[in-house]
Motif scaffolding. Structure first.
Motif, PDB file in Angstrom:
ATOM      1  N   PHE A  97      89.594  -9.441 -56.604  1.00 51.65           N
ATOM      2  CA  PHE A  97      89.252  -9.322 -58.022  1.00 51.65           C
ATOM      3  C   PHE A  97      87.864  -9.896 -58.290  1.00 51.65           C
ATOM      4  O   PHE A  97      87.457 -10.897 -57.699  1.00 51.65           O
ATOM      5  CB  PHE A  97      90.308  -9.959 -58.928  1.00 51.65           C
ATOM      6  N   ILE A  98      87.141  -9.192 -59.167  1.00 54.09           N
ATOM      7  CA  ILE A  98      85.784  -9.576 -59.583  1.00 54.09           C
ATOM      8  C   ILE A  98      85.829  -9.556 -61.108  1.00 54.09           C
ATOM      9  O   ILE A  98      85.821  -8.476 -61.718  1.00 54.09           O
ATOM     10  CB  ILE A  98      84.735  -8.569 -59.054  1.00 54.09           C
ATOM     11  N   ILE A  99      85.919 -10.707 -61.737  1.00 55.91           N
ATOM     12  CA  ILE A  99      86.328 -10.734 -63.145  1.00 55.91           C
ATOM     13  C   ILE A  99      85.537 -11.741 -63.992  1.00 55.91           C
ATOM     14  O   ILE A  99      84.876 -12.651 -63.478  1.00 55.91           O
ATOM     15  CB  ILE A  99      87.828 -11.086 -63.272  1.00 55.91           C
ATOM     16  N   LEU A 100      85.691 -11.555 -65.292  1.00 53.08           N
ATOM     17  CA  LEU A 100      85.319 -12.525 -66.318  1.00 53.08           C
ATOM     18  C   LEU A 100      86.620 -12.914 -67.009  1.00 53.08           C
ATOM     19  O   LEU A 100      87.441 -12.051 -67.324  1.00 53.08           O
ATOM     20  CB  LEU A 100      84.353 -11.875 -67.319  1.00 53.08           C
ATOM     21  N   ALA A 101      86.829 -14.212 -67.231  1.00 54.21           N
ATOM     22  CA  ALA A 101      88.106 -14.662 -67.782  1.00 54.21           C
ATOM     23  C   ALA A 101      87.922 -15.724 -68.861  1.00 54.21           C
ATOM     24  O   ALA A 101      87.033 -16.572 -68.776  1.00 54.21           O
ATOM     25  CB  ALA A 101      88.992 -15.220 -66.661  1.00 54.21           C
ATOM     26  N   VAL A 102      88.804 -15.630 -69.860  1.00 51.53           N
ATOM     27  CA  VAL A 102      89.022 -16.726 -70.817  1.00 51.53           C
ATOM     28  C   VAL A 102      90.495 -17.075 -70.669  1.00 51.53           C
ATOM     29  O   VAL A 102      91.363 -16.236 -70.928  1.00 51.53           O
ATOM     30  CB  VAL A 102      88.727 -16.305 -72.267  1.00 51.53           C
ATOM     31  N   GLU A 186      78.632  -6.306 -51.685  1.00 55.65           N
ATOM     32  CA  GLU A 186      77.675  -7.100 -52.465  1.00 55.65           C
ATOM     33  C   GLU A 186      77.135  -6.301 -53.651  1.00 55.65           C
ATOM     34  O   GLU A 186      77.006  -6.824 -54.754  1.00 55.65           O
ATOM     35  CB  GLU A 186      76.524  -7.544 -51.556  1.00 55.65           C
ATOM     36  N   LYS A 187      76.848  -5.009 -53.413  1.00 56.67           N
ATOM     37  CA  LYS A 187      76.365  -4.151 -54.509  1.00 56.67           C
ATOM     38  C   LYS A 187      77.410  -4.030 -55.612  1.00 56.67           C
ATOM     39  O   LYS A 187      77.083  -4.041 -56.804  1.00 56.67           O
ATOM     40  CB  LYS A 187      76.044  -2.745 -53.964  1.00 56.67           C
ATOM     41  N   LEU A 188      78.676  -3.884 -55.212  1.00 61.81           N
ATOM     42  CA  LEU A 188      79.756  -3.752 -56.190  1.00 61.81           C
ATOM     43  C   LEU A 188      79.896  -5.028 -57.023  1.00 61.81           C
ATOM     44  O   LEU A 188      80.070  -4.957 -58.244  1.00 61.81           O
ATOM     45  CB  LEU A 188      81.076  -3.449 -55.484  1.00 61.81           C
ATOM     46  N   VAL A 189      79.806  -6.180 -56.381  1.00 65.02           N
ATOM     47  CA  VAL A 189      79.900  -7.450 -57.116  1.00 65.02           C
ATOM     48  C   VAL A 189      78.718  -7.581 -58.076  1.00 65.02           C
ATOM     49  O   VAL A 189      78.894  -7.913 -59.259  1.00 65.02           O
ATOM     50  CB  VAL A 189      79.955  -8.651 -56.150  1.00 65.02           C
ATOM     51  N   ASP A 190      77.512  -7.306 -57.583  1.00 67.30           N
ATOM     52  CA  ASP A 190      76.323  -7.377 -58.446  1.00 67.30           C
ATOM     53  C   ASP A 190      76.485  -6.476 -59.666  1.00 67.30           C
ATOM     54  O   ASP A 190      76.226  -6.885 -60.801  1.00 67.30           O
ATOM     55  CB  ASP A 190      75.069  -6.928 -57.672  1.00 67.30           C
ATOM     56  N   GLN A 191      76.893  -5.240 -59.411  1.00 67.84           N
ATOM     57  CA  GLN A 191      77.046  -4.265 -60.490  1.00 67.84           C
ATOM     58  C   GLN A 191      78.098  -4.720 -61.499  1.00 67.84           C
ATOM     59  O   GLN A 191      77.878  -4.653 -62.720  1.00 67.84           O
ATOM     60  CB  GLN A 191      77.449  -2.914 -59.898  1.00 67.84           C
ATOM     61  N   THR A 192      79.227  -5.206 -61.007  1.00 68.42           N
ATOM     62  CA  THR A 192      80.314  -5.634 -61.888  1.00 68.42           C
ATOM     63  C   THR A 192      79.863  -6.792 -62.772  1.00 68.42           C
ATOM     64  O   THR A 192      80.097  -6.795 -63.988  1.00 68.42           O
ATOM     65  CB  THR A 192      81.550  -6.035 -61.063  1.00 68.42           C
ATOM     66  N   PHE A 193      79.222  -7.780 -62.169  1.00 70.30           N
ATOM     67  CA  PHE A 193      78.780  -8.931 -62.956  1.00 70.30           C
ATOM     68  C   PHE A 193      77.674  -8.542 -63.946  1.00 70.30           C
ATOM     69  O   PHE A 193      77.645  -9.044 -65.071  1.00 70.30           O
ATOM     70  CB  PHE A 193      78.323 -10.057 -62.034  1.00 70.30           C
ATOM     71  N   GLU A 194      76.789  -7.639 -63.545  1.00 66.26           N
ATOM     72  CA  GLU A 194      75.757  -7.145 -64.484  1.00 66.26           C
ATOM     73  C   GLU A 194      76.417  -6.505 -65.702  1.00 66.26           C
ATOM     74  O   GLU A 194      75.991  -6.705 -66.842  1.00 66.26           O
ATOM     75  CB  GLU A 194      74.848  -6.122 -63.792  1.00 66.26           C
ATOM     76  N   GLU A 195      77.470  -5.722 -65.444  1.00 71.45           N
ATOM     77  CA  GLU A 195      78.155  -5.022 -66.535  1.00 71.45           C
ATOM     78  C   GLU A 195      78.967  -5.978 -67.409  1.00 71.45           C
ATOM     79  O   GLU A 195      79.222  -5.691 -68.583  1.00 71.45           O
ATOM     80  CB  GLU A 195      79.051  -3.925 -65.951  1.00 71.45           C
ATOM     81  N   LEU A 196      79.368  -7.124 -66.848  1.00 71.39           N
ATOM     82  CA  LEU A 196      80.150  -8.103 -67.612  1.00 71.39           C
ATOM     83  C   LEU A 196      79.285  -9.089 -68.391  1.00 71.39           C
ATOM     84  O   LEU A 196      79.769  -9.720 -69.338  1.00 71.39           O
ATOM     85  CB  LEU A 196      81.062  -8.897 -66.657  1.00 71.39           C
ATOM     86  N   LEU A 197      78.024  -9.222 -68.020  1.00 70.38           N
ATOM     87  CA  LEU A 197      77.169 -10.231 -68.662  1.00 70.38           C
ATOM     88  C   LEU A 197      77.018 -10.048 -70.185  1.00 70.38           C
ATOM     89  O   LEU A 197      77.069 -11.039 -70.920  1.00 70.38           O
ATOM     90  CB  LEU A 197      75.799 -10.278 -67.986  1.00 70.38           C
ATOM     91  N   PRO A 198      76.856  -8.809 -70.706  1.00 70.14           N
ATOM     92  CA  PRO A 198      76.786  -8.674 -72.166  1.00 70.14           C
ATOM     93  C   PRO A 198      78.056  -9.167 -72.869  1.00 70.14           C
ATOM     94  O   PRO A 198      77.984  -9.749 -73.963  1.00 70.14           O
ATOM     95  CB  PRO A 198      76.584  -7.166 -72.376  1.00 70.14           C
ATOM     96  N   LEU A 199      79.204  -8.955 -72.237  1.00 75.15           N
ATOM     97  CA  LEU A 199      80.470  -9.445 -72.785  1.00 75.15           C
ATOM     98  C   LEU A 199      80.505 -10.970 -72.760  1.00 75.15           C
ATOM     99  O   LEU A 199      80.943 -11.621 -73.712  1.00 75.15           O
ATOM    100  CB  LEU A 199      81.632  -8.853 -71.988  1.00 75.15           C
ATOM    101  N   TYR A 200      80.026 -11.550 -71.662  1.00 79.57           N
ATOM    102  CA  TYR A 200      79.944 -13.017 -71.557  1.00 79.57           C
ATOM    103  C   TYR A 200      79.049 -13.577 -72.667  1.00 79.57           C
ATOM    104  O   TYR A 200      79.379 -14.604 -73.275  1.00 79.57           O
ATOM    105  CB  TYR A 200      79.388 -13.388 -70.178  1.00 79.57           C
ATOM    106  N   THR A 201      77.947 -12.891 -72.935  1.00 79.58           N
ATOM    107  CA  THR A 201      77.034 -13.335 -73.999  1.00 79.58           C
ATOM    108  C   THR A 201      77.738 -13.370 -75.354  1.00 79.58           C
ATOM    109  O   THR A 201      77.559 -14.307 -76.133  1.00 79.58           O
ATOM    110  CB  THR A 201      75.804 -12.413 -74.051  1.00 79.58           C
TER     111      THR A 201
END
Length: 206
Positions: A97-102, A186-201
Motif C-alpha cells: 500500500f502507498i497511501i495518505l492517512a488520517v 519507484e516511479k509508481l510511488v513517486d506518481q502516487t505521492f505526487e497525486e496525493l500531495l494536493p489532498l495533503y495540502t
C-alpha cells in the motif's frame, strides 16, 4: 531484472508466532522500509518545504499476536506521525500500500473532514486509487466503484465518529509487486505521492 519486493517479503506474514514473525520482519523487510524512509522523507521535505521524518513500524506494543502488516510512515514530526495526516508505504500479505492517512488518533480530524467536504478534489484523483475508513484492515474500495454520496459518507464518518478514519492511495497486488522492476516501483510511488500531495495540502490547510 531487479525487483524491489520479492516473495520472501510477503511470506514474512505467514511466519507463525510473534517472535518468529518479528525476527523475519526485522531481517527481510525492515531494511527496505529504512531505505524507503531515507528516500521519501527527503522527497516530502523537498515537495512541502517542511522537514519530514521516517517512522518505521516497530510493533513494540505487541505481546502475543504477530503483526499482519508493517510499514514506514512519513510526517513532519520527529516524535511521531499518528496525530497528523501522514503518508505510508507498507505491506499486507496480499499487497503493497502507498497511501495518505488520517487515523483516529488525529485530534484535528473533524476539521480536516470539513475541509474535504468543501472540495471535490477526491473525485479528481485517478480511478485506480482506493479508499477506506479503517487503516487496520487490508480491504479498500476503488474510487471508480463509489458514488459521490458514498465518498461523502466516509468523510462524514471521519468527522463525526471517534474511530472514523480516512485512508486513500494505491494498492499494488502481491503478484504485481514481486514482478515489477525496481525502477517501475519507484516511479509508481513517486506518481502516487505526487497525486496525493494536493489532498495533503487541503488536510493540513496549507
Amino acid at each position: 531484472m531487479t525487483t524491489f519486493w520479492n516473495e520472501h517479503d510477503f511470506e514474512v506474514f505467514e511466519t507463525p508466532g510473534l517472535e518468529g514473525r518479528m525476527a523475519a520482519l526485522i531481517e527481510r523487510v525492515r531494511p527496505k522500509f529504512e531505505e524507503l524512509g531515507r528516500e521519501y522523507s527527503s522527497f516530502f521535505s523537498g515537495k512541502t518545504g517542511d522537514e519530514f521524518f521516517p517512522h518505521v513500524a516497530k510493533h513494540l506494543r505487541r505481546t502475543v499476536h504477530p503483526p499482519k502488516d508493517s510499514w514506514v510512515a512519513f510526517a513532519p514530526y520527529k516524535r511521531g506521525y499518528k496525530a497528523v495526516p501522514h503518508f505510508q508505504i507498507g505491506l499486507w500479505e496480499s499487497h503493497v500500500f502507498i497511501i495518505l492517512a488520517v487515523i483516529y488518533e488525529a485530534p484535528g480530524k473533524s476539521k480536516m473532514a470539513e475541509q474535504l467536504l468543501k472540495t471535490e478534489i477526491i473525485h479528481s484523483l485517478p480511478d485506480d486509487f482506493v479508499i477506506a475508513g479503517d487503516h487496520m484492515k487490508p480491504e479498500a474500495t476503488s474510487l471508480d466503484q463509489l458514488s459521490q454520496e458514498e465518498i461523502e459518507k466516509l468523510v462524514i464518518r471521519l468527522r463525526d465518529v471517534k474511530k472514523g478514519e480516512f485512508v486513500i492511495g494505491r494498492h499494488l497486488p502481491r503478484e504485481q509487486a514481486v514482478s515489477m522492476p525496481e525502477k517501475d516501483f519507484e516511479k509508481l510511488v513517486d506518481q502516487t505521492f505526487e497525486e496525493l500531495l494536493p489532498l495533503y495540502t487541503i488536510l493540513t490547510q496549507k
